[in-house]
Design an enzyme around this catalytic site. Structure first.
Site, PDB file in Angstrom:
ATOM      1  N   ARG A   1       0.859  -1.177   0.000  1.00 33.84           N
ATOM      2  CA  ARG A   1       0.000   0.000   0.000  1.00 33.84           C
ATOM      3  C   ARG A   1       0.897   1.229   0.000  1.00 33.84           C
ATOM      4  NH1 ARG A   1      -1.601  -0.322   4.829  1.00 33.84           N
ATOM      5  NH2 ARG A   1      -0.425   1.462   5.596  1.00 33.84           N
TER       6      ARG A   1
ATOM      7  N   HIS B   1      -2.120   4.279   6.334  1.00 28.57           N
ATOM      8  CA  HIS B   1      -3.145   3.312   6.724  1.00 28.57           C
ATOM      9  C   HIS B   1      -4.522   3.927   6.498  1.00 28.57           C
ATOM     10  CE1 HIS B   1      -5.111   0.142   8.985  1.00 28.57           C
ATOM     11  NE2 HIS B   1      -5.690   1.052   9.739  1.00 28.57           N
TER      12      HIS B   1
ATOM     13  N   TYR C   1       6.620   5.339  11.036  1.00 27.43           N
ATOM     14  CA  TYR C   1       6.975   3.933  11.233  1.00 27.43           C
ATOM     15  C   TYR C   1       7.449   3.234   9.962  1.00 27.43           C
ATOM     16  CZ  TYR C   1       2.164   3.493   9.495  1.00 27.43           C
ATOM     17  OH  TYR C   1       1.021   3.609   8.754  1.00 27.43           O
TER      18      TYR C   1
END
Length: 353
Positions: free
Chosen positions: A249, A253, A262
């Site tokens: 992706r 998110h 992260y």
């Protein structure tokens, strides 16, 4: 793992690398159309959210091949159990685009599929839809309809109990269910290697005595052929299949997330150049002489018009009924909900006074 080699039909350079027969021009163009369509939808949704015209949105750009290939391998009477990130698959399967936009504005209508389309409401709690998919598969098997179910989920869902319970039930009762994992490497901010000690998700099939297959999730043809074979197996009464589609992706998110905290986002920049599913299929079409610039331009214009029309329909929709927040929680009203409803309605009266 050698026991679970990566299944691939078209490599990153757009070359056919399978011994199986190639697909027709019509089939390949259909794949490309749907991938371009859902990518255009996804980009528009992000733009709308940034403009304050859409609520928090879960992006899927980069996972188009996994969602399109799997959805196109199904039959019209099959069941689709999506997560909050699988609206690309549901749109391909026949979900209404304007209502999909409405879902991301928190509207009840966004959970209602078109007549005759068996699409479960998107599951926001992780992995809860997997046992549901198995139960529906078992039901269709007992009815003898030949319909199957497919459960979409991410790598993070395999750390939930619902995943294991679903696989166990599906295996024991030979449910005609496909467990379709899109492994994009992160469960929100947790990388794959910190989630589990298994080298693959496909190998988890061994514990439940069902086939496990690992595929290139950015190769739409590999996804389509693998899911189609799993569907045929399920319809023949041979039980479920676990498929692990390796993908990525590009973005966050959700639009409320900052992936740079992260994840090294330069990886996404590099993957756009090397493993992009839409680009890969376009390269294949060009290599095979199936590409036509006029066709591609016309397709892009057609899709853009459809997406813009869906946005207009979404924004022209009647204002939501505030009672929907309370009236569909329980079949029979209960006092705590009724009390909350009364307080909120009184608050609105004060605000509007």
């Amino acid at each position: 793992m050698n026991e679970f080699p990566m299944v691939q039909y078209i490599d990153q350079e757009g070359k056919w690398v399978s011994d199986e027969e190639k697909l027709s021009q019509e089939q390949v163009r259909t794949f490309y159309y749907h991938m371009l369509r859902i990518r255009t939808f996804d980009k528009k949704a992000v733009t709308l959210q940034r403009q304050g015209r859409l609520g928090t949105y879960a992006l899927f750009e980069g996972q188009e091949a996994a969602q399109v290939g799997s959805a196109l391998a199904l039959e019209s009477n099959d069941w689709v159990f999506p997560t909050y990130r699988d609206h690309g698959a549901t749109l391909t399967f026949g979900a209404d685009m304007a209502k999909t936009f409405l879902y991301w504005n928190g509207r009840l209508e966004g959970c209602v599929p078109p007549e005759g389309k068996r699409i479960f409401p998107p599951a926001v709690p992780i992995a809860t839809q997997i046992p549901h998919a198995v139960g529906v598969g078992m039901t269709e098997k007992r009815k003898g309809t030949g319909a199957i179910s497919i459960a979409y989920y991410g790598d993070g869902a395999t750390s939930e109990g619902d995943f294991h319970e679903g696989l166990n039930f599906g295996s024991v009762f030979k449910a005609p269910t496909i467990f379709f994992c899109q492994n994009n490497g992160f469960a929100i901010s947790v990388p794959f290697e910190k989630q589990m000690n298994s080298e693959t998700i496909a190998q988890k099939s061994v514990a439940y005595g069902i086939p496990g297959i690992r595929i290139d999730g950015n190769d739409c043809v590999a996804v389509y052929q693998t899911v189609k074979k799993a569907a045929e197996r399920a319809r023949a009464g041979e039980g479920p299949t676990l498929i692990e589609a390796m993908t990525w992706r590009y973005g966050a998110h959700t639009t409320a997330d900052d992936p740079t905290r992260y994840r090294d986002q330069t990886i996404s920049d590099e993957r756009r150049k090397t493993t992009d599913p839409v680009t890969r299929l376009a390269l294949y079409m060009k290599n095979e002489g199936l590409w036509d610039d006029d066709w591609a331009q016309s397709l892009e214009e057609e899709i853009t018009a459809e997406v813009n029309e869906a946005v207009e329909k979404m924004e022209a929709f009647p204002k939501p009924d505030v009672n929907d927040l309370f009236d569909h929680v329980f079949a029979t009203p209960v006092w705590p909900i009724e009390e909350q409803k009364a307080k909120y309605l009184n608050h609105l009266k004060g605000v509007n006074a």
